[in-house]
Motif scaffolding. Structure first.
Motif, PDB file in Angstrom:
ATOM      1  N   PRO A 261      54.519  41.858  54.113  1.00 52.86           N
ATOM      2  CA  PRO A 261      54.064  40.652  53.414  1.00 52.86           C
ATOM      3  C   PRO A 261      55.119  40.019  52.519  1.00 52.86           C
ATOM      4  N   SER A 262      55.980  40.826  51.901  1.00 53.78           N
ATOM      5  CA  SER A 262      56.990  40.247  51.011  1.00 53.78           C
ATOM      6  C   SER A 262      57.886  39.264  51.756  1.00 53.78           C
ATOM      7  N   GLU A 263      58.222  39.575  53.003  1.00 48.38           N
ATOM      8  CA  GLU A 263      59.070  38.676  53.787  1.00 48.38           C
ATOM      9  C   GLU A 263      58.299  37.441  54.220  1.00 48.38           C
ATOM     10  N   ALA A 264      57.021  37.616  54.527  1.00 41.25           N
ATOM     11  CA  ALA A 264      56.204  36.470  54.922  1.00 41.25           C
ATOM     12  C   ALA A 264      55.930  35.555  53.744  1.00 41.25           C
ATOM     13  N   ILE A 265      55.793  36.116  52.561  1.00 46.92           N
ATOM     14  CA  ILE A 265      55.592  35.288  51.370  1.00 46.92           C
ATOM     15  C   ILE A 265      56.849  34.479  51.085  1.00 46.92           C
ATOM     16  N   ALA A 266      58.023  35.054  51.318  1.00 53.09           N
ATOM     17  CA  ALA A 266      59.263  34.286  51.161  1.00 53.09           C
ATOM     18  C   ALA A 266      59.262  33.084  52.100  1.00 53.09           C
ATOM     19  N   VAL A 267      58.817  33.286  53.334  1.00 52.93           N
ATOM     20  CA  VAL A 267      58.696  32.174  54.281  1.00 52.93           C
ATOM     21  C   VAL A 267      57.708  31.144  53.755  1.00 52.93           C
ATOM     22  N   MET A 268      56.562  31.611  53.253  1.00 55.71           N
ATOM     23  CA  MET A 268      55.555  30.699  52.730  1.00 55.71           C
ATOM     24  C   MET A 268      56.080  29.910  51.537  1.00 55.71           C
ATOM     25  N   ARG A 269      56.932  30.509  50.716  1.00 53.09           N
ATOM     26  CA  ARG A 269      57.512  29.778  49.577  1.00 53.09           C
ATOM     27  C   ARG A 269      58.335  28.592  50.068  1.00 53.09           C
ATOM     28  N   VAL A 270      59.091  28.783  51.141  1.00 50.36           N
ATOM     29  CA  VAL A 270      59.900  27.689  51.676  1.00 50.36           C
ATOM     30  C   VAL A 270      59.004  26.649  52.350  1.00 50.36           C
ATOM     31  N   LEU A 271      58.009  27.100  53.111  1.00 48.80           N
ATOM     32  CA  LEU A 271      57.080  26.164  53.743  1.00 48.80           C
ATOM     33  C   LEU A 271      56.400  25.295  52.689  1.00 48.80           C
ATOM     34  N   ASP A 272      55.955  25.931  51.612  1.00 54.52           N
ATOM     35  CA  ASP A 272      55.278  25.216  50.534  1.00 54.52           C
ATOM     36  C   ASP A 272      56.225  24.244  49.835  1.00 54.52           C
TER      37      ASP A 272
END
Length: 341
Positions: free
Chosen positions: A314-325
């Motif tokens: 999840p930590s890596e996916a949240i990093a992706v979500m931060r950029v998407l957001d």
């Protein structure tokens, strides 16, 4: 080896091509039930499969240890949280969620429940991306200063399917793949500048994006449009020692859609090698590294047995979500947005 029972929520493109066939060939995993409103479609590909009428029926099964969430994007959080509450491990298809807040909720729920939460970022194991990672690691490109990742298509007429109207449009469809690959290479950027638009007449959501990830010493450009007739360009990467240009797409998706068994003869072999141009101007084809999505699945099975790390935590996916957001906010505001904002 004790098999882990797998339940699949959704049997659209993702469930049919990217999940069910790979579970079938992964030692230690066994697909035992699918949630779908169309049992005939499921049985056309999986003749003896149990089809559950709804998600609660799947979650009530004691023989299911891992739930794959391959439902429409806006249901990812609901289904992932429900599966965790039922004591299941969870694999969530991309995007992790439709909001950064929901992604963090899922991650927190997984940690609290002591259950594995993995995110399906299969394109880390694309042939072209594996080849690029090798070029970067070997230093052949030198210091990468400009990275372009394209995922263009020629689909001038919007289709009457939910994916065309998904929240975030193409940015939350293809963006997670492109962002994840960029972060694997370069880490989080400082800021994001995004142009996200709807260019096709009658399209219900954004079908174009041009997003620049800004680092102190490089730019990563992520681009997609559905109005590109000549849509072969995949990567254009420029470094202090040379450039690598790649046309054509990893063949695994097409092979899976054609019903080929993952790992069959020729699986993951890219027929379109990239071209390297050195600082001396000499050009040469670069032999590609074979792609293999089975590496994700084998790593996932090992992680579930406690024998290895989560392949996409999840930590890596949240990093992706931060950029998407950040990109969505940049497009709305018409300015650069700091990823830390």
């Amino acid at each position: 080896m004790t098999e882990i029972g797998v339940g699949l929520i959704g049997y659209g493109l993702a469930g049919r091509a990217f999940h069910a066939p790979f579970v079938k060939v992964t030692p230690g995993l066994e697909l035992r039930a699918v949630v779908s409103r169309d049992s005939a479609k499921v049985h056309a590909g999986l003749p003896d499969m149990t089809v559950c009428p709804d998600v609660p029926a799947l979650l009530a099964r004691d023989d299911i240890g891992l739930v794959i969430v391959a439902s429409p994007d806006d249901l990812h959080a609901e289904h992932a949280l429900g599966a965790l509450a039922a004591g299941k491990h969870v694999l969530v298809d991309k995007p992790f969620a439709t909001s950064l807040a929901d992604a963090r909720r899922i991650a927190a729920a997984g940690a609290a429940a002591g259950r594995l939460v993995a995110i399906f970022q299969n394109r880390r194991w694309d042939a072209d991306f594996l080849t690029l990672r090798r070029l970067v690691a070997d230093g052949r490109l030198g210091d990468v200063v400009q990275f372009e990742s394209h995922f263009d298509r020629w689909r001038p007429q919007p289709a009457a399917v939910w994916k065309e109207a998904r929240t975030g449009g193409a940015w939350l469809d293809l963006g997670p793949h492109l962002v994840d690959q960029a972060l694997q290479l370069f880490g989080l950027p400082i800021a994001v500048s995004a142009d996200i638009a709807t260019l096709r007449e009658g399209a219900p959501s954004a079908d174009y994006f041009h997003v620049t990830l800004k680092y102190p010493d490089r730019r990563a450009i992520l681009h997609s449009s559905k109005l590109v007739a000549d849509h072969g360009l995949r990567f254009a990467v420029h470094g202090t020692r040379g450039s690598w240009i790649k046309h054509g797409f990893d063949p695994q998706e097409a092979a899976a859609l054609q019903g080929q068994v993952p790992g069959s003869t020729g699986w993951g072999i890219d027929p379109s090698p990239g071209r390297f141009t050195g600082a001396d101007g000499v050009r040469a084809e670069v032999a590609g590294v074979p792609g293999d999505y089975r590496r994700f699945w084998n790593a996932l099975a090992a992680a579930l047995r406690g024998e290895g790390p989560n392949p996409v935590p999840p930590s890596e996916a949240i990093a992706v979500m931060r950029v998407l957001d950040a990109a969505l906010r940049s497009a709305d505001a018409g300015r650069d947005v700091l990823v830390a904002e």
